[in-house]
Design a protein around this motif. Structure first.
Motif, PDB file in Angstrom:
ATOM      1  N   PRO A  70       0.820  -1.213   0.000  1.00  0.00           N
ATOM      2  CA  PRO A  70       0.000   0.000   0.000  1.00  0.00           C
ATOM      3  C   PRO A  70       0.854   1.263   0.000  1.00  0.00           C
ATOM      4  N   GLY A  71       0.577   2.147  -0.959  1.00  0.00           N
ATOM      5  CA  GLY A  71       1.235   3.436  -1.004  1.00  0.00           C
ATOM      6  C   GLY A  71       2.606   3.440  -1.656  1.00  0.00           C
ATOM      7  N   ARG A  72       3.094   2.276  -2.096  1.00  0.00           N
ATOM      8  CA  ARG A  72       4.410   2.229  -2.728  1.00  0.00           C
ATOM      9  C   ARG A  72       4.506   1.027  -3.637  1.00  0.00           C
ATOM     10  N   GLY A  73       5.546   0.999  -4.464  1.00  0.00           N
ATOM     11  CA  GLY A  73       5.697  -0.077  -5.429  1.00  0.00           C
ATOM     12  C   GLY A  73       6.489  -1.253  -4.925  1.00  0.00           C
ATOM     13  N   GLY A  74       6.788  -1.267  -3.625  1.00  0.00           N
ATOM     14  CA  GLY A  74       7.541  -2.374  -3.066  1.00  0.00           C
ATOM     15  C   GLY A  74       9.033  -2.186  -3.265  1.00  0.00           C
ATOM     16  N   GLU A  75       9.793  -2.861  -2.418  1.00  0.00           N
ATOM     17  CA  GLU A  75      11.246  -2.786  -2.539  1.00  0.00           C
ATOM     18  C   GLU A  75      11.708  -3.602  -3.741  1.00  0.00           C
ATOM     19  N   THR A  76      12.663  -3.064  -4.477  1.00  0.00           N
ATOM     20  CA  THR A  76      13.156  -3.771  -5.659  1.00  0.00           C
ATOM     21  C   THR A  76      14.585  -4.252  -5.441  1.00  0.00           C
ATOM     22  N   LEU A  77      14.975  -5.219  -6.264  1.00  0.00           N
ATOM     23  CA  LEU A  77      16.321  -5.768  -6.253  1.00  0.00           C
ATOM     24  C   LEU A  77      16.943  -5.566  -7.625  1.00  0.00           C
ATOM     25  N   GLY A  78      18.253  -5.491  -7.671  1.00  0.00           N
ATOM     26  CA  GLY A  78      18.930  -5.486  -8.954  1.00  0.00           C
ATOM     27  C   GLY A  78      18.819  -6.863  -9.590  1.00  0.00           C
ATOM     28  N   ALA A  79      18.643  -6.910 -10.906  1.00  0.00           N
ATOM     29  CA  ALA A  79      18.528  -8.189 -11.614  1.00  0.00           C
ATOM     30  C   ALA A  79      19.894  -8.879 -11.643  1.00  0.00           C
ATOM     31  N   PRO A  80      20.000 -10.115 -11.154  1.00  0.00           N
ATOM     32  CA  PRO A  80      21.310 -10.756 -11.008  1.00  0.00           C
ATOM     33  C   PRO A  80      22.057 -10.996 -12.317  1.00  0.00           C
ATOM     34  N   ASN A  81      21.319 -11.080 -13.427  1.00  0.00           N
ATOM     35  CA  ASN A  81      21.973 -11.263 -14.726  1.00  0.00           C
ATOM     36  C   ASN A  81      21.860 -10.018 -15.602  1.00  0.00           C
ATOM     37  N   GLY A  82      21.510  -8.904 -14.969  1.00  0.00           N
ATOM     38  CA  GLY A  82      21.479  -7.629 -15.660  1.00  0.00           C
ATOM     39  C   GLY A  82      20.345  -7.455 -16.643  1.00  0.00           C
ATOM     40  N   ASP A  83      19.279  -8.258 -16.501  1.00  0.00           N
ATOM     41  CA  ASP A  83      18.184  -8.223 -17.461  1.00  0.00           C
ATOM     42  C   ASP A  83      16.873  -8.416 -16.702  1.00  0.00           C
ATOM     43  N   VAL A  84      16.149  -7.328 -16.478  1.00  0.00           N
ATOM     44  CA  VAL A  84      14.912  -7.390 -15.706  1.00  0.00           C
ATOM     45  C   VAL A  84      13.931  -8.393 -16.304  1.00  0.00           C
ATOM     46  N   GLY A  85      13.784  -8.381 -17.636  1.00  0.00           N
ATOM     47  CA  GLY A  85      12.830  -9.276 -18.282  1.00  0.00           C
ATOM     48  C   GLY A  85      13.192 -10.735 -18.124  1.00  0.00           C
ATOM     49  N   VAL A  86      14.434 -11.091 -18.421  1.00  0.00           N
ATOM     50  CA  VAL A  86      14.846 -12.497 -18.359  1.00  0.00           C
ATOM     51  C   VAL A  86      14.979 -12.982 -16.921  1.00  0.00           C
ATOM     52  N   ASP A  87      15.494 -12.143 -16.032  1.00  0.00           N
ATOM     53  CA  ASP A  87      15.565 -12.560 -14.630  1.00  0.00           C
ATOM     54  C   ASP A  87      14.168 -12.763 -14.057  1.00  0.00           C
ATOM     55  N   GLY A  88      13.209 -11.927 -14.470  1.00  0.00           N
ATOM     56  CA  GLY A  88      11.830 -12.148 -14.068  1.00  0.00           C
ATOM     57  C   GLY A  88      11.272 -13.426 -14.661  1.00  0.00           C
ATOM     58  N   MET A  89      11.607 -13.714 -15.914  1.00  0.00           N
ATOM     59  CA  MET A  89      11.169 -14.965 -16.543  1.00  0.00           C
ATOM     60  C   MET A  89      11.676 -16.172 -15.764  1.00  0.00           C
ATOM     61  N   LEU A  90      12.909 -16.095 -15.285  1.00  0.00           N
ATOM     62  CA  LEU A  90      13.502 -17.243 -14.602  1.00  0.00           C
ATOM     63  C   LEU A  90      12.814 -17.529 -13.272  1.00  0.00           C
ATOM     64  N   VAL A  91      12.341 -16.493 -12.572  1.00  0.00           N
ATOM     65  CA  VAL A  91      11.553 -16.721 -11.363  1.00  0.00           C
ATOM     66  C   VAL A  91      10.316 -17.547 -11.712  1.00  0.00           C
ATOM     67  N   ASN A  92       9.645 -17.151 -12.779  1.00  0.00           N
ATOM     68  CA  ASN A  92       8.433 -17.862 -13.202  1.00  0.00           C
ATOM     69  C   ASN A  92       8.733 -19.218 -13.803  1.00  0.00           C
ATOM     70  N   LEU A  93       9.816 -19.331 -14.560  1.00  0.00           N
ATOM     71  CA  LEU A  93      10.195 -20.624 -15.129  1.00  0.00           C
ATOM     72  C   LEU A  93      10.493 -21.624 -14.021  1.00  0.00           C
TER      73      LEU A  93
END
Length: 320
Positions: free
Chosen positions: A213-236
């Motif tokens: 509530p009221g914020r977008g949550g704490e973020t982390l740096g993508a470990p492989n330098g790619d927000v899209g692919v690192d996010g895909m790997l969480v889901n994969l």
């Protein structure tokens, strides 16, 4: 739009990166009901995994994904030699995370699954276009020719839209019918909905389950330098755990068969100790890049994987 029955009869889709209740120990206690085994098939023994990259994926992106898959069931035993004064404890491995999936399969009375990267194919030209229905995704999976007991993985690029992507799912797994090969779809959400499907590497969008509530949550740096692919790997990671432990809808899950909560979905948004909505928990930090991760895989690559439910006490296992 209703999901086609051939994919949806035993379709198991979820927004993997979700919310969590406060967690103050290494084992987060999820609410009941427990993870129930419904006496159906699981994938065991050698599990060949074939991957189709649909759309534009760079060599680096493919290497990051392939190394993750090769890290699940590595050949041989990795030894850590501690000479001299003790240093920081080594990070848990991808294989150690996968051991929880092994435990579920053993609990079903089967041999532990050994993931084998059988093949990789590429459709950079997007032969079916850049707007896909779930049925078309299933057809793409069928191209890989995966035998029963295997998994066909379809990965779609950032500029490819899939039916239900962002609005209802970041990824999905299912099977055409019991006894056939399972299939998994994961989309790169970097350009479409990173706040819904790539958190904690991107601020959460308002309305997402992991939004604080009221914020977008704490973020982390993508470990492989790619927000899209690192996010895909969480889901994969989550989809593979679900495809092995509940490939045909009668394996391990909580709740009703029509809306199952699987082993990687019962601890949404939990990646480290102390997780709560908008905060992924305390994870390891890369000393060079500052990126967040909780496991290490082949070639020293770092990844963030979701907490899995312990098959014995139903706590969320947080690797540390």
């Amino acid at each position: 739009m209703e999901t086609p029955r051939s994919f949806g009869a035993i379709l198991l889709a979820l927004l993997v990166i979700g919310s969590a209740r406060p967690c103050h120990s290494s084992l987060y206690r999820p609410p009941q009901p427990v993870m129930v085994y419904h006496a159906g098939a699981v994938l065991d023994g050698a599990v060949p995994v074939s991957v189709l990259y649909y759309g534009a994926f760079s060599p680096h992106q493919k290497a990051v994904i392939a190394d993750f898959l090769l890290s699940l069931s590595p050949r041989g035993i990795q030894h850590h030699h501690g000479f001299g004064s003790p240093g920081p404890a080594p990070a848990p491995s991808v294989a150690r995370w996968w051991e929880t999936v092994d435990r579920y399969v053993r609990k079903a009375g089967r041999d532990p699954p050994r993931v084998v990267l059988a093949s990789q194919a590429h459709d950079a030209a997007c032969s079916l276009g850049k707007t896909l229905s779930r049925l078309q995704v299933e057809r793409l999976a069928a191209r890989l020719g995966v035998a029963p007991g295997g998994v066909a993985v379809v990965l779609t690029a950032a500029d490819v839209a899939v039916e239900g992507q962002c609005s209802s799912a970041c990824a999905a797994h299912g099977a055409s019918s019991p006894g056939t090969g399972a299939h998994v779809w994961v989309g790169n959400a970097a350009a479409q909905c990173p706040g819904r499907c790539a958190w904690p590497f991107h601020p959460a969008e308002v309305g997402a389950r992991h939004h604080a509530p009221g914020r977008g949550g704490e973020t982390l740096g993508a470990p492989n330098g790619d927000v899209g692919v690192d996010g895909m790997l969480v889901n994969l990671a989550a989809m593979l755990a679900g495809a092995v432990t509940n490939p045909y809808g009668r394996g391990f899950f909580q709740g009703e068969p029509g809306a199952p909560v699987e082993v990687a979905a019962a601890c949404p948004g939990v990646y480290g100790r102390g997780a709560y909505p908008g905060y992924p928990g305390a994870v390891r930090t890369d000393k060079v890049t500052g990126a967040g991760y909780n496991v290490v895989g082949r070639n020293g690559r770092k990844y963030l994987v979701p907490a899995l439910v312990d098959p014995d006490n139903y706590s969320c296992i947080i690797l540390s």
